[in-house]
Design a protein around this motif. Structure first.
Motif, PDB file in Angstrom:
ATOM      1  N   SER A 224     -56.486  13.647  -3.278  1.00 12.65           N
ATOM      2  CA  SER A 224     -57.221  12.001  -1.904  1.00 12.65           C
ATOM      3  C   SER A 224     -58.788  12.849  -1.932  1.00 12.65           C
ATOM      4  N   VAL A 225     -59.412  11.696  -2.278  1.00 11.74           N
ATOM      5  CA  VAL A 225     -60.780  11.287  -1.347  1.00 11.74           C
ATOM      6  C   VAL A 225     -60.820  10.726   0.036  1.00 11.74           C
ATOM      7  N   GLU A 226     -62.108  10.590   0.147  1.00 13.72           N
ATOM      8  CA  GLU A 226     -62.425   9.869   1.700  1.00 13.72           C
ATOM      9  C   GLU A 226     -64.125   9.934   0.987  1.00 13.72           C
ATOM     10  N   GLN A 227     -64.587   8.813   1.910  1.00 18.00           N
ATOM     11  CA  GLN A 227     -66.175   8.779   1.587  1.00 18.00           C
ATOM     12  C   GLN A 227     -66.634   8.305   3.318  1.00 18.00           C
ATOM     13  N   PHE A 228     -67.351   9.157   3.623  1.00 24.01           N
ATOM     14  CA  PHE A 228     -68.015   9.386   4.679  1.00 24.01           C
ATOM     15  C   PHE A 228     -69.904   8.875   5.173  1.00 24.01           C
ATOM     16  N   GLY A 229     -70.067   9.032   5.977  1.00 28.05           N
ATOM     17  CA  GLY A 229     -71.144   8.174   5.927  1.00 28.05           C
ATOM     18  C   GLY A 229     -71.631   7.538   5.894  1.00 28.05           C
ATOM     19  N   GLU A 230     -71.368   6.443   5.401  1.00 22.90           N
ATOM     20  CA  GLU A 230     -71.844   4.974   4.461  1.00 22.90           C
ATOM     21  C   GLU A 230     -72.963   5.180   3.767  1.00 22.90           C
ATOM     22  N   GLN A 231     -72.579   6.238   2.762  1.00 19.26           N
ATOM     23  CA  GLN A 231     -73.437   6.630   1.414  1.00 19.26           C
ATOM     24  C   GLN A 231     -75.463   6.757   2.158  1.00 19.26           C
ATOM     25  N   GLU A 232     -75.392   7.621   3.558  1.00 25.75           N
ATOM     26  CA  GLU A 232     -76.674   7.811   4.109  1.00 25.75           C
ATOM     27  C   GLU A 232     -76.574   9.149   4.702  1.00 25.75           C
ATOM     28  N   ARG A 233     -75.722   9.959   4.101  1.00 27.86           N
ATOM     29  CA  ARG A 233     -76.009  11.133   4.432  1.00 27.86           C
ATOM     30  C   ARG A 233     -75.562  12.603   3.679  1.00 27.86           C
ATOM     31  N   ILE A 234     -76.771  13.308   3.588  1.00 29.61           N
ATOM     32  CA  ILE A 234     -75.929  14.156   2.473  1.00 29.61           C
ATOM     33  C   ILE A 234     -75.580  15.283   3.189  1.00 29.61           C
ATOM     34  N   LEU A 235     -74.591  16.105   2.437  1.00 27.98           N
ATOM     35  CA  LEU A 235     -73.592  16.907   3.167  1.00 27.98           C
ATOM     36  C   LEU A 235     -74.366  18.390   2.888  1.00 27.98           C
ATOM     37  N   THR A 236     -74.740  18.864   3.797  1.00 29.80           N
ATOM     38  CA  THR A 236     -75.291  20.457   3.384  1.00 29.80           C
ATOM     39  C   THR A 236     -74.844  21.752   4.039  1.00 29.80           C
ATOM     40  N   SER A 237     -73.237  21.431   4.577  1.00 26.93           N
ATOM     41  CA  SER A 237     -73.115  23.015   5.405  1.00 26.93           C
ATOM     42  C   SER A 237     -71.735  22.827   5.901  1.00 26.93           C
ATOM     43  N   VAL A 238     -70.355  23.093   5.939  1.00 29.46           N
ATOM     44  CA  VAL A 238     -69.746  23.431   6.617  1.00 29.46           C
ATOM     45  C   VAL A 238     -69.550  24.718   7.394  1.00 29.46           C
ATOM     46  N   SER A 239     -68.865  25.028   8.098  1.00 31.36           N
ATOM     47  CA  SER A 239     -68.997  26.082   9.796  1.00 31.36           C
ATOM     48  C   SER A 239     -68.039  26.891   9.262  1.00 31.36           C
ATOM     49  N   PRO A 240     -67.848  27.975  10.054  1.00 31.05           N
ATOM     50  CA  PRO A 240     -66.952  29.446   8.989  1.00 31.05           C
ATOM     51  C   PRO A 240     -65.434  28.685   9.886  1.00 31.05           C
ATOM     52  N   THR A 241     -65.260  28.622  10.461  1.00 32.25           N
ATOM     53  CA  THR A 241     -64.423  27.651  10.872  1.00 32.25           C
ATOM     54  C   THR A 241     -63.127  26.873  10.784  1.00 32.25           C
ATOM     55  N   GLY A 242     -64.939  25.975  10.118  1.00 33.87           N
ATOM     56  CA  GLY A 242     -63.890  25.141   9.290  1.00 33.87           C
ATOM     57  C   GLY A 242     -64.242  23.763  10.061  1.00 33.87           C
ATOM     58  N   GLU A 243     -64.314  23.502  11.163  1.00 36.85           N
ATOM     59  CA  GLU A 243     -64.189  22.678  11.591  1.00 36.85           C
ATOM     60  C   GLU A 243     -65.398  21.393  11.717  1.00 36.85           C
ATOM     61  N   TYR A 244     -65.834  21.998  11.523  1.00 36.97           N
ATOM     62  CA  TYR A 244     -67.146  20.940  11.382  1.00 36.97           C
ATOM     63  C   TYR A 244     -67.436  20.749  10.738  1.00 36.97           C
ATOM     64  N   PHE A 245     -68.541  19.724   9.891  1.00 36.18           N
ATOM     65  CA  PHE A 245     -69.860  20.706   8.710  1.00 36.18           C
ATOM     66  C   PHE A 245     -70.693  19.456   9.481  1.00 36.18           C
ATOM     67  N   LEU A 246     -71.944  19.209   8.629  1.00 31.89           N
ATOM     68  CA  LEU A 246     -73.490  19.492   8.916  1.00 31.89           C
ATOM     69  C   LEU A 246     -74.432  18.436   8.198  1.00 31.89           C
ATOM     70  N   THR A 247     -74.747  17.579   8.428  1.00 33.87           N
ATOM     71  CA  THR A 247     -75.570  16.301   7.267  1.00 33.87           C
ATOM     72  C   THR A 247     -77.198  16.299   8.225  1.00 33.87           C
ATOM     73  N   VAL A 248     -77.385  15.569   6.898  1.00 34.44           N
ATOM     74  CA  VAL A 248     -78.973  15.529   6.830  1.00 34.44           C
ATOM     75  C   VAL A 248     -79.059  13.864   6.337  1.00 34.44           C
ATOM     76  N   ALA A 249     -79.917  12.836   7.465  1.00 33.79           N
ATOM     77  CA  ALA A 249     -79.870  11.846   6.873  1.00 33.79           C
ATOM     78  C   ALA A 249     -80.540  11.235   5.213  1.00 33.79           C
ATOM     79  N   HIS A 250     -80.197  10.976   4.910  1.00 34.12           N
ATOM     80  CA  HIS A 250     -80.812  10.003   3.267  1.00 34.12           C
ATOM     81  C   HIS A 250     -82.784  10.054   3.069  1.00 34.12           C
ATOM     82  N   ASP A 251     -83.276   9.392   4.560  1.00 42.80           N
ATOM     83  CA  ASP A 251     -84.117   9.497   4.611  1.00 42.80           C
ATOM     84  C   ASP A 251     -84.862  10.841   5.456  1.00 42.80           C
TER      85      ASP A 251
END
Length: 374
Positions: A224-251
């Motif tokens: 199953s696949v979900e899309q997050f961030g309305e195609q404007e955010r770049i995924l960069t990292s997942v936390s060691p605990t797996g609870e969170y992830f980081l993104t940077v805006a496309h701009d």
């Protein structure tokens, strides 16, 4: 605004196993999992993996099925298998060069509708030299390979309307266990692993059209696949605990902390609110007034992230920053004992690495006691 400084302490330096010029090699990088780290490097005729932890993976070489320009590669956590994600196929190769398995798919060259059987079919075609690309990565336990490919897989036959596909592959034998329409038209992509082997993040670059962020969950039967961030955010990292992830805006104007459970933004930090103008920039240079984050931002540990600011080398030394992930608050600018270049890459265990300017060495760092800058 960031006003304090944090001293970086050098933990280790690793020499690149391949020579950049002699072996036509890219700079080295690091793959990491919860229990180990591998330094990897890709040349035109071979790829190399070296364990960075005591008693871990010895130096292992894998014959490359095609030159480095034609795709990406990854290595299993145990160092026993390399997977090359190419223009026409995802191929698993052992250190002896034996092809363990291959999944063929649509061609990444936009105008080509051929389901190629080999690299040699397009080796001399200039258009294929600049083909788009997908990516592949092993799950946290090494049992699965997640692969982003140009549709369709070979067994489905050619389809001019096929979009990109996301596959879950059995790492042992290459069986496609799950597949989903990624609904992307990628120029390139990058997987960002989760500590749970059944979850994976995928950041897709579509050029100026956007940056879809996909989150995949494999339940053993269905992907199953979900899309997050309305195609404007770049995924960069997942936390060691797996609870969170980081993104940077496309701009590149903001960084954000998200919940993995639903992709919601928990906290956000805008570059203009956190980073001062580069001190070495010409006072009359208006371009220096617009500060932007870089594409690298990763969890140093569960409470701290590291990032850098983009396009600053024309003004002076590149600047790296520590952030407190709770609330996405600035923590300090990193001060190094000698000049570094490029972006910092977090390893999730309290350390990060930088690559030397010539790409012949990799330096691992950890923050020392913070001090207040003058």
């Amino acid at each position: 605004m960031i006003t304090s400084a944090v001293t970086a302490r050098l933990v280790a330096t690793f020499t690149a196993p391949l020579d950049r010029e002699r072996d036509a090699a890219y700079a080295p990088s690091v793959l990491r999992w919860p229990d180990r780290r591998l330094l990897i490097q890709r040349g035109d005729v071979e790829a190399v993996a070296v364990g960075l932890d005591d008693g871990a993976v010895p130096r292992t070489r894998f014959p490359a099925p095609w030159p480095r320009r034609f795709g990406t590669f990854t290595v299993a956590p145990g160092g026993e298998l390399a997977v090359f994600s190419g223009v026409h196929a995802v191929r698993a190769v052992d250190p002896a060069g034996v092809v363990r398995w291959e999944v063929r798919h649509g061609c990444w060259e936009g105008g080509c509708r051929v389901l190629h059987e080999s690299y040699e079919e397009y080796a001399d075609d200039k258009a294929h030299l600049y083909a788009d690309s997908g990516s592949a990565v092993f799950s946290a336990d090494g049992s699965l390979v997640w692969a982003h490919v140009r549709g369709p897989v070979a067994s489905a036959g050619p389809d001019p309307e096929a979009l990109d596909e996301w596959l879950v592959i059995d790492a042992a034998d290459g069986r496609v266990l799950g597949r989903a329409d990624a609904e992307t038209v990628a120029a390139g992509s990058e997987h960002v692993p989760h500590p749970d082997p059944a979850q994976m993040g995928l950041s897709v670059g579509e050029g100026q059209d956007g940056a879809p962020l996909l989150w995949g969950r494999w339940d053993g039967v269905e992907l199953s696949v979900e899309q997050f961030g309305e195609q404007e955010r770049i995924l960069t990292s997942v936390s060691p605990t797996g609870e969170y992830f980081l993104t940077v805006a496309h701009d590149l104007d903001s960084l954000a902390l998200h919940r993995v459970a639903d992709g919601e933004v928990v906290a956000e930090l805008h570059a203009e609110d956190a980073v001062p103008r580069h001190p070495d920039a010409d006072p009359d240079d208006c371009e220096a007034d617009e500060v932007m984050w870089d594409y690298e931002c990763g969890f140093l540990d569960r409470e701290t992230a590291i990032t850098s600011t983009d396009q600053e080398e024309e003004f002076g030394p590149v600047r790296h920053w520590l952030l407190e992930t709770a609330g996405m608050r600035p923590a300090g600018q990193i001060a190094y004992p000698f000049p570094v270049c490029g972006t910092p890459t977090a390893l999730g265990d309290g350390t990060w690495y930088t690559v030397s300017r010539d790409g012949d060495a990799l330096h691992v760092w950890t923050p020392d006691n913070p001090r207040v800058s003058d």
